[in-house]
Design a protein around this motif. Sequence first.
Motif, PDB file in Angstrom:
ATOM      1  N   SER A 189     -13.437   0.885 100.234  1.00 51.07           N
ATOM      2  CA  SER A 189     -12.089   1.167 100.574  1.00 51.07           C
ATOM      3  C   SER A 189     -12.007   1.979 101.647  1.00 51.07           C
ATOM      4  O   SER A 189     -12.748   2.733 102.246  1.00 51.07           O
ATOM      5  CB  SER A 189     -11.739   2.525  99.378  1.00 51.07           C
ATOM      6  OG  SER A 189     -12.048   1.980  98.095  1.00 51.07           O
ATOM      7  N   PRO A 190     -10.641   1.682 102.210  1.00 49.53           N
ATOM      8  CA  PRO A 190     -10.220   2.498 103.365  1.00 49.53           C
ATOM      9  C   PRO A 190     -10.328   3.892 103.422  1.00 49.53           C
ATOM     10  O   PRO A 190      -9.847   4.583 102.190  1.00 49.53           O
ATOM     11  CB  PRO A 190      -8.829   1.873 103.740  1.00 49.53           C
ATOM     12  CG  PRO A 190      -8.565   0.967 102.656  1.00 49.53           C
ATOM     13  CD  PRO A 190      -9.449   1.023 101.576  1.00 49.53           C
ATOM     14  N   GLY A 191     -10.908   4.662 104.435  1.00 50.46           N
ATOM     15  CA  GLY A 191     -11.025   5.929 104.404  1.00 50.46           C
ATOM     16  C   GLY A 191     -11.750   6.700 103.459  1.00 50.46           C
ATOM     17  O   GLY A 191     -11.802   7.975 103.176  1.00 50.46           O
ATOM     18  N   GLY A 246     -14.854   7.234 103.878  1.00 55.49           N
ATOM     19  CA  GLY A 246     -15.947   7.946 104.665  1.00 55.49           C
ATOM     20  C   GLY A 246     -17.229   6.946 104.902  1.00 55.49           C
ATOM     21  O   GLY A 246     -18.408   7.379 105.128  1.00 55.49           O
ATOM     22  N   LYS A 247     -17.063   5.544 105.209  1.00 54.56           N
ATOM     23  CA  LYS A 247     -18.092   4.586 105.194  1.00 54.56           C
ATOM     24  C   LYS A 247     -18.607   5.134 106.928  1.00 54.56           C
ATOM     25  O   LYS A 247     -19.852   4.910 106.860  1.00 54.56           O
ATOM     26  CB  LYS A 247     -17.522   3.112 105.225  1.00 54.56           C
ATOM     27  CG  LYS A 247     -16.811   2.668 103.868  1.00 54.56           C
ATOM     28  CD  LYS A 247     -16.413   1.259 104.046  1.00 54.56           C
ATOM     29  CE  LYS A 247     -15.216   1.042 104.967  1.00 54.56           C
ATOM     30  NZ  LYS A 247     -14.090   1.870 104.622  1.00 54.56           N
ATOM     31  N   THR A 248     -17.730   5.169 107.662  1.00 51.64           N
ATOM     32  CA  THR A 248     -18.345   5.342 109.050  1.00 51.64           C
ATOM     33  C   THR A 248     -18.826   6.606 109.189  1.00 51.64           C
ATOM     34  O   THR A 248     -19.914   6.631 109.987  1.00 51.64           O
ATOM     35  CB  THR A 248     -17.028   5.089 110.105  1.00 51.64           C
ATOM     36  OG1 THR A 248     -16.518   3.703 109.955  1.00 51.64           O
ATOM     37  CG2 THR A 248     -17.467   5.126 111.579  1.00 51.64           C
ATOM     38  N   ALA A 249     -18.376   7.430 108.596  1.00 58.82           N
ATOM     39  CA  ALA A 249     -19.039   8.987 108.793  1.00 58.82           C
ATOM     40  C   ALA A 249     -20.456   8.778 108.225  1.00 58.82           C
ATOM     41  O   ALA A 249     -21.356   9.400 108.733  1.00 58.82           O
ATOM     42  CB  ALA A 249     -18.076   9.845 108.190  1.00 58.82           C
ATOM     43  N   SER A 287     -13.043  -2.213 106.349  1.00 57.66           N
ATOM     44  CA  SER A 287     -12.381  -2.521 104.978  1.00 57.66           C
ATOM     45  C   SER A 287     -11.602  -3.852 104.783  1.00 57.66           C
ATOM     46  O   SER A 287     -11.312  -4.232 103.999  1.00 57.66           O
ATOM     47  CB  SER A 287     -11.458  -1.248 104.487  1.00 57.66           C
ATOM     48  OG  SER A 287     -10.901  -0.868 105.617  1.00 57.66           O
ATOM     49  N   PRO A 319     -19.359  14.507  98.774  1.00 59.56           N
ATOM     50  CA  PRO A 319     -18.249  15.402  98.505  1.00 59.56           C
ATOM     51  C   PRO A 319     -17.419  15.453 100.093  1.00 59.56           C
ATOM     52  O   PRO A 319     -18.180  15.226 101.279  1.00 59.56           O
ATOM     53  CB  PRO A 319     -18.685  16.679  98.289  1.00 59.56           C
ATOM     54  CG  PRO A 319     -20.299  16.598  98.726  1.00 59.56           C
ATOM     55  CD  PRO A 319     -20.646  15.195  98.757  1.00 59.56           C
ATOM     56  N   VAL A 364     -16.566  17.382 103.002  1.00 55.62           N
ATOM     57  CA  VAL A 364     -17.224  18.668 103.851  1.00 55.62           C
ATOM     58  C   VAL A 364     -16.329  18.838 105.110  1.00 55.62           C
ATOM     59  O   VAL A 364     -16.169  18.005 106.003  1.00 55.62           O
ATOM     60  CB  VAL A 364     -18.620  18.254 104.479  1.00 55.62           C
ATOM     61  CG1 VAL A 364     -19.212  19.380 105.078  1.00 55.62           C
ATOM     62  CG2 VAL A 364     -19.434  17.714 103.357  1.00 55.62           C
ATOM     63  N   GLU A 410     -15.624  16.614 108.886  1.00 54.47           N
ATOM     64  CA  GLU A 410     -14.147  16.312 109.242  1.00 54.47           C
ATOM     65  C   GLU A 410     -14.093  16.808 110.827  1.00 54.47           C
ATOM     66  O   GLU A 410     -13.668  16.024 111.792  1.00 54.47           O
ATOM     67  CB  GLU A 410     -13.290  16.674 108.512  1.00 54.47           C
ATOM     68  CG  GLU A 410     -11.801  16.238 108.468  1.00 54.47           C
ATOM     69  CD  GLU A 410     -10.911  16.612 107.612  1.00 54.47           C
ATOM     70  OE1 GLU A 410     -10.903  17.755 107.160  1.00 54.47           O
ATOM     71  OE2 GLU A 410      -9.977  15.998 107.054  1.00 54.47           O
ATOM     72  N   TYR A 451     -16.392  14.721 113.021  1.00 50.98           N
ATOM     73  CA  TYR A 451     -15.574  13.350 113.315  1.00 50.98           C
ATOM     74  C   TYR A 451     -14.548  13.666 114.295  1.00 50.98           C
ATOM     75  O   TYR A 451     -14.425  12.822 115.472  1.00 50.98           O
ATOM     76  CB  TYR A 451     -15.098  13.117 111.927  1.00 50.98           C
ATOM     77  CG  TYR A 451     -14.651  11.532 111.880  1.00 50.98           C
ATOM     78  CD1 TYR A 451     -13.588  11.232 112.403  1.00 50.98           C
ATOM     79  CD2 TYR A 451     -15.318  10.812 110.964  1.00 50.98           C
ATOM     80  CE1 TYR A 451     -13.130   9.631 112.445  1.00 50.98           C
ATOM     81  CE2 TYR A 451     -14.911   9.338 110.847  1.00 50.98           C
ATOM     82  CZ  TYR A 451     -13.734   8.951 111.546  1.00 50.98           C
ATOM     83  OH  TYR A 451     -13.416   7.367 111.270  1.00 50.98           O
ATOM     84  N   PHE A 503     -23.987  17.146 100.447  1.00 53.76           N
ATOM     85  CA  PHE A 503     -23.538  16.012 101.133  1.00 53.76           C
ATOM     86  C   PHE A 503     -24.905  15.365 101.637  1.00 53.76           C
ATOM     87  O   PHE A 503     -25.351  14.177 101.650  1.00 53.76           O
ATOM     88  CB  PHE A 503     -22.820  16.115 102.262  1.00 53.76           C
ATOM     89  CG  PHE A 503     -22.317  14.744 102.887  1.00 53.76           C
ATOM     90  CD1 PHE A 503     -21.184  14.123 102.970  1.00 53.76           C
ATOM     91  CD2 PHE A 503     -23.070  14.184 103.923  1.00 53.76           C
ATOM     92  CE1 PHE A 503     -20.984  12.989 103.403  1.00 53.76           C
ATOM     93  CE2 PHE A 503     -22.788  13.077 104.590  1.00 53.76           C
ATOM     94  CZ  PHE A 503     -21.771  12.360 104.458  1.00 53.76           C
TER      95      PHE A 503
HETATM   96  N1  LIG Z   1     -17.381  13.545 103.270  1.00 56.02           N
HETATM   97  C1  LIG Z   1     -16.190  13.876 104.027  1.00 56.02           C
HETATM   98  N2  LIG Z   1     -15.982  14.985 104.494  1.00 56.02           N
HETATM   99  C2  LIG Z   1     -14.891  15.258 105.149  1.00 56.02           C
HETATM  100  N3  LIG Z   1     -14.196  14.300 105.804  1.00 56.02           N
HETATM  101  C3  LIG Z   1     -14.424  13.387 105.567  1.00 56.02           C
HETATM  102  C4  LIG Z   1     -15.563  12.751 104.715  1.00 56.02           C
HETATM  103  N4  LIG Z   1     -15.756  11.444 104.932  1.00 56.02           N
HETATM  104  C5  LIG Z   1     -14.572  10.949 105.522  1.00 56.02           C
HETATM  105  N5  LIG Z   1     -13.955  11.865 105.933  1.00 56.02           N
HETATM  106  C6  LIG Z   1     -12.962  11.763 107.070  1.00 56.02           C
HETATM  107  O1  LIG Z   1     -11.987  10.824 106.351  1.00 56.02           O
HETATM  108  C7  LIG Z   1     -11.689  10.036 107.615  1.00 56.02           C
HETATM  109  C8  LIG Z   1     -11.969   8.617 107.512  1.00 56.02           C
HETATM  110  O2  LIG Z   1     -13.294   8.617 107.495  1.00 56.02           O
HETATM  111  P1  LIG Z   1     -13.967   7.017 107.999  1.00 56.02           P
HETATM  112  O3  LIG Z   1     -13.568   6.756 109.323  1.00 56.02           O
HETATM  113  O4  LIG Z   1     -15.465   7.659 107.927  1.00 56.02           O
HETATM  114  O5  LIG Z   1     -13.748   6.372 106.782  1.00 56.02           O
HETATM  115  P2  LIG Z   1     -13.901   4.669 106.784  1.00 56.02           P
HETATM  116  O6  LIG Z   1     -14.168   4.638 105.177  1.00 56.02           O
HETATM  117  O7  LIG Z   1     -14.997   4.447 107.810  1.00 56.02           O
HETATM  118  O8  LIG Z   1     -12.567   4.446 107.076  1.00 56.02           O
HETATM  119  P3  LIG Z   1     -11.739   2.755 107.518  1.00 56.02           P
HETATM  120  O9  LIG Z   1     -11.702   2.074 106.129  1.00 56.02           O
HETATM  121  O10 LIG Z   1     -10.803   2.848 108.349  1.00 56.02           O
HETATM  122  O11 LIG Z   1     -12.965   2.047 108.288  1.00 56.02           O
HETATM  123  C9  LIG Z   1     -12.025  10.755 108.837  1.00 56.02           C
HETATM  124  O12 LIG Z   1     -11.012  11.334 109.333  1.00 56.02           O
HETATM  125  C10 LIG Z   1     -13.201  11.615 108.503  1.00 56.02           C
HETATM  126  O13 LIG Z   1     -13.383  12.884 109.067  1.00 56.02           O
END
Ligand SMILES: Nc1ncnc2c1ncn2[C@@H]1O[C@H](COP(=O)(O)OP(=O)(O)OP(=O)(O)O)[C@@H](O)[C@H]1O
Length: 276
Positions: free
Chosen positions: A13-15, A17-20, A131, A207, A209, A213, A216, A233
């Motif tokens: 799913s978008p957002g 947290g995959k990249t993080a 995504s 979770p 955190v 964020e 990031y 985490f």
């Molecule tokens: N566990 C977490 N705690 C706090 N913030 C988070 C967490 N995971 C993701 N985020 C925040 O959510 C946002 C999206 O994170 P990220 O880019 O990693 O998601 P993604 O799944 O890779 O998104 P996309 O689908 O756009 O590639 C960022 O602002 C990031 O800081």
Amino acid sequence: MEQHGNMLAIAGSPGSGKTALAVKLAAEIAGKRKNVILVCSDPFVPSVPFLLPMDTEQEVSLGALLTAPVLTQEKILRACVPVPDNEYASLLGYKLGENLMSYPKVTRERAVEFLICLRHLADYVILDCTSVFEADVFSILAMEMADRVLRMGTSNLRGISYYRSHADMLEGRAGTGKYLGAIGNYRTGQEWEAAVGQYGGAAFIFPYVAELEKQYDEARLWDAMTSKEAVPFQAEVKKLLAEAFGLCGEKQGAKNAEKKKLVVRSPFVWKSKGEF
Ligand SMILES: Nc1ncnc2c1ncn2[C@@H]1O[C@H](COP(=O)(O)OP(=O)(O)OP(=O)(O)O)[C@@H](O)[C@H]1O
Ligand SMILES: [Mg+2]
């Protein structure tokens, strides 16, 4: 003894947290003095510019590699951007200012060739998929060819809606046992148990955190997290590495993963695929 591969793809799913998470996994692996290449394949939002400090030089884009007339291991290694102050980790991704139209269409054959090469270039490879993978053949092949795939969802309706539209692609391409489920960016109060039911199980809950964020936003994701809030985490990061790669010998990890494989009835409006 269970055989582990060295390539993990993260999709979902978008957002969520995959990249993080991909960075945190790579940082943890590098901390164990194992070489790791993180490939951020998202051609829509080039990742090197926000995952590494602003002044980081990137000569070769992932897009250039994937569309070059000839691909060699040397070319791939030259394109790897070293993570500052981290001799074990490097990053491949698109460059600042690029978008999907910057290069010719990536072919399935080239994506396969690239992934085969990559496997031999590092101890571990993390593939962070976009995504919007319908538009990115590399992300689709990454899921197909990785040894394990972590499919991430969020515990909100947006994430579930995405999953309903992509479940066939996220689940249907490989044999059993390859896919691991996770809920990412989980905020206290969200109904994660219900969400887990919608995703057909999730062994890992990452979770929200605040420190992550902030990291990031400041391109400091490679730094260790020090807040107390980050401990659960990081525990999930270790558990995932044990499950996916057999890394770190935390036998407990696999056990706990089993325990969390809950399939719970959902209070969400969408009760079944048919109704949706
Ligand atoms: N566990 C977490 N705690 C706090 N913030 C988070 C967490 N995971 C993701 N985020 C925040 O959510 C946002 C999206 O994170 P990220 O880019 O990693 O998601 P993604 O799944 O890779 O998104 P996309 O689908 O756009 O590639 C960022 O602002 C990031 O800081
Ligand atoms: Mg991403």
